[in-house]
Design a protein around this motif. Structure first.
Motif, PDB file in Angstrom:
ATOM      1  N   UNK A   1      33.069  36.154  21.353  1.00 30.63           N
ATOM      2  CA  UNK A   1      32.665  36.384  19.964  1.00 30.63           C
ATOM      3  C   UNK A   1      31.163  36.284  19.720  1.00 30.63           C
ATOM      4  N   UNK A   2      30.367  36.699  20.721  1.00 32.00           N
ATOM      5  CA  UNK A   2      28.935  36.833  20.466  1.00 32.00           C
ATOM      6  C   UNK A   2      28.741  38.202  19.809  1.00 32.00           C
ATOM      7  N   UNK A   3      28.136  38.270  18.622  1.00 32.10           N
ATOM      8  CA  UNK A   3      28.079  39.537  17.882  1.00 32.10           C
ATOM      9  C   UNK A   3      27.086  40.534  18.469  1.00 32.10           C
ATOM     10  N   UNK A   4      27.335  40.971  19.712  1.00 33.56           N
ATOM     11  CA  UNK A   4      26.507  42.023  20.286  1.00 33.56           C
ATOM     12  C   UNK A   4      27.115  43.378  19.916  1.00 33.56           C
ATOM     13  N   UNK A   5      26.597  44.453  20.469  1.00 29.99           N
ATOM     14  CA  UNK A   5      26.964  45.781  19.986  1.00 29.99           C
ATOM     15  C   UNK A   5      28.457  46.082  20.053  1.00 29.99           C
ATOM     16  N   UNK A   6      29.088  45.774  21.182  1.00 31.08           N
ATOM     17  CA  UNK A   6      30.508  46.100  21.327  1.00 31.08           C
ATOM     18  C   UNK A   6      31.338  45.330  20.303  1.00 31.08           C
ATOM     19  N   UNK A   7      30.997  44.052  20.117  1.00 34.97           N
ATOM     20  CA  UNK A   7      31.718  43.203  19.172  1.00 34.97           C
ATOM     21  C   UNK A   7      31.602  43.773  17.757  1.00 34.97           C
ATOM     22  N   UNK A   8      30.371  44.152  17.396  1.00 34.87           N
ATOM     23  CA  UNK A   8      30.128  44.691  16.072  1.00 34.87           C
ATOM     24  C   UNK A   8      30.855  46.025  15.894  1.00 34.87           C
ATOM     25  N   UNK A   9      30.798  46.860  16.928  1.00 34.53           N
ATOM     26  CA  UNK A   9      31.480  48.155  16.865  1.00 34.53           C
ATOM     27  C   UNK A   9      32.967  47.954  16.619  1.00 34.53           C
ATOM     28  N   UNK A  10      33.527  46.968  17.311  1.00 33.13           N
ATOM     29  CA  UNK A  10      34.936  46.662  17.140  1.00 33.13           C
ATOM     30  C   UNK A  10      35.240  46.260  15.688  1.00 33.13           C
ATOM     31  N   UNK A  11      34.366  45.455  15.092  1.00 32.19           N
ATOM     32  CA  UNK A  11      34.568  45.056  13.705  1.00 32.19           C
ATOM     33  C   UNK A  11      34.511  46.263  12.777  1.00 32.19           C
TER      34      UNK A  11
END
Lengths: 262, 248
Positions: B194-204
């Motif tokens: 759950x580190x808000x890097x690009x992939x995480x943000x894209x998923x959100x």
């Protein structure tokens, strides 16, 4: 060089060594690599200001002997003293020894990532922590001394073998050594550049620098050496002043060797 | 700016290509944060992993047997396990052993955050490869050059810093380049904790806007751009360090 002899004396004000004693004293040195005994009991002295030449066939231990003098190679037994200080002891002050003994190699071994001037300046600045501007001045003078003015900014890869070797000599001199070791310094050079390097060494010798040369340049040895040593299979077979040594060698092995070379 | 936003809104209505990250200010800011976080995570891990590589390669040449064994053990451990498993191990296994401290709102929280763990695990992961890469460079430095430094009074550390490392670096830059590219791509694993890097943000974003294909395509191009930039900088560096008469 009077300044360097004063410096040497000052550096050893507290030691028992005085400049009239041998500057390098080698006693019964033995050294083996695996089963092969390279040095089988070498003993001799070098006095301050002497120029000595060591000759002999490949593998007779000449280069190893030089490397033992500045502790690049450990010895198995015997003793080597430089200015009265034992080289092969556990608590050797390596830096103090390396400051006294300069070495020039067959393959020059300059630092390829630094220019000629930087190569000369590196050790005094980085190891001896001397003032950079003062060292730069000295480095320029040394470069001029080896006839390489204008090559300050050239990288080793841009210099000829002879030029690189002269930079290497200047680099070693920048540490103000009391003894210079030359390990077959012209063997990797083109014939036409050999003389420029020999000239530099000759000038050093004439200035009174103590020099120990391992060489195959017999003509040069005969001219500059105060004393010749001939080694064969790890021992000194014969030694003497060059005139006598070359004119009438006594030992059969010396005769055979000189007969092949001259 | 407003016209560009409007155009993308029109694009969505006309074709169904829904790039909320352009016209929707909330999604846009999330994605910019994610982009910045990825760059930040990459640069920090890049720095640490190179330091680990340089120090590790130095320790590998140590005269002390146990120091060498320790470094080799570290390399084996991190090279032979998947980076995702490492990250989980750091975050869940080691993280649960860490003491908790009170934060500024009076809530107890772990002393190391998911950010810290991500940086630690990625740096150690890439660092283990970097040690081997630097070692290969060190081995290419001629022994005679090292000997010349010794003869000039350099001690082991000085020889390493002033002579061996600058030369080794030039030899191992292409391999280092590769590993750092890999590191930038591997930062996406921080998603798992759950580190808000690009992939995480894209998923959100795609969970909210249901624009999975668009976000996936965007991610792909974003990484092409990021890695392309890194490679460009590294190549430039490689060229600037080229020496006359040394190496190829």
């Amino acid at each position: 060089m009077p300044s360097s002899s004063n410096a040497a004396a000052a550096r050893h004000a507290d030691a028992n060594w005085t400049p009239d004693q041998p500057i390098v004293a080698i006693r019964n040195v033995h050294k083996s690599f695996g089963d092969f005994e390279v040095l089988r009991g070498i003993t001799f002295d070098v006095m301050k200001g002497d120029v000595i030449c060591i000759i002999g066939a490949s593998g007779s231990g000449k280069s190893t002997l030089l490397r033992c003098i500045n502790a690049l190679v450990p010895i198995d037994s015997g003793s080597i003293k430089v200015e009265g200080q034992e080289v092969h002891q556990p608590n050797l002050n390596t830096l103090a020894l390396r400051k006294k003994v300069g070495m020039v190699f067959q393959q020059f071994n300059l630092f390829p990532h630094k220019t000629a001037l930087q190569n000369i300046m590196m050790a005094p600045v980085q190891v001896l922590k001397q003032d950079k501007d003062a060292v730069r001045e000295r480095a320029r003078r040394l470069l001029a001394k080896v006839r390489l003015e204008g090559k300050e900014d050239a990288y080793p890869g841009e210099l000829s073998g002879g030029q690189q070797q002269r930079v290497a000599i200047a680099r070693s001199l920048a540490m103000n050594p009391d003894v210079m070791l030359f390990d077959e310094v012209t063997s990797a050079l083109d014939p036409e550049t050999v003389n420029e390097v020999l000239l530099t060494i000759r000038e050093l010798a004439e200035e009174g620098m103590t020099c120990m040369l391992v060489t195959h340049e017999m003509g040069f040895a005969r001219e500059v050496a105060d004393h010749m040593y001939f080694t064969d299979r790890g021992i000194i077979v014969e030694h003497g002043p060059p005139q006598e040594f070359f004119a009438n060698p006594k030992d059969e092995r010396t005769k055979a060797f000189l007969g092949q070379i001259l | 700016m407003q016209e560009i936003y409007e155009w993308f809104r029109w694009l969505n209505e006309a074709t169904g290509i829904n790039l909320t990250i352009v016209y929707d200010s909330y999604d846009r800011e999330r994605m910019i944060d994610g982009f910045v976080n990825t760059i930040y995570l990459s640069l920090v891990c890049l720095g640490f992993s190179v330091i680990i590589g340089i120090v590790g390669a130095w320790l590998q040449g140590s005269p002390l047997k146990w120091t060498r064994r320790l470094v080799n053990g570290y390399i084996q451990l991190f090279r032979n396990t998947p980076p995702l498993v490492q990250m989980y191990f750091f975050f869940f296994a080691l993280g649960s052993l860490m003491p908790r401290v009170e934060n500024e709102w009076g809530i107890m929280e772990p002393i190391l955050s998911n950010w810290h763990w991500a940086i630690l695990s990625l740096s150690f992961f890439a660092g283990s490869f970097n040690v081997e890469i630097f070692r290969s460079g060190i081995e290419a430095v001629p022994k005679a050059t090292v000997e010349a430094a010794e003869a000039l009074g350099y001690n082991r550390l000085q020889t390493y810093v002033y002579v061996v490392l600058p030369l080794a670096l030039r030899v191992c830059l292409p391999a280092l380049n590769n590993n750092l590219v890999n590191l930038v791509k591997t930062t996406t694993l921080a998603y798992a904790i759950a580190v808000p890097e690009m992939l995480y943000v894209a998923n959100q974003i795609w969970s909210d806007s249901l624009n999975v294909p668009e976000m996936m395509t965007f991610l792909l191009f974003a990484y092409v751009l990021l890695v392309g930039l890194l490679v460009m900088v590294m190549n430039k560096w490689e060229r600037s360090m080229r020496l006359p008469g040394f190496g190829a």
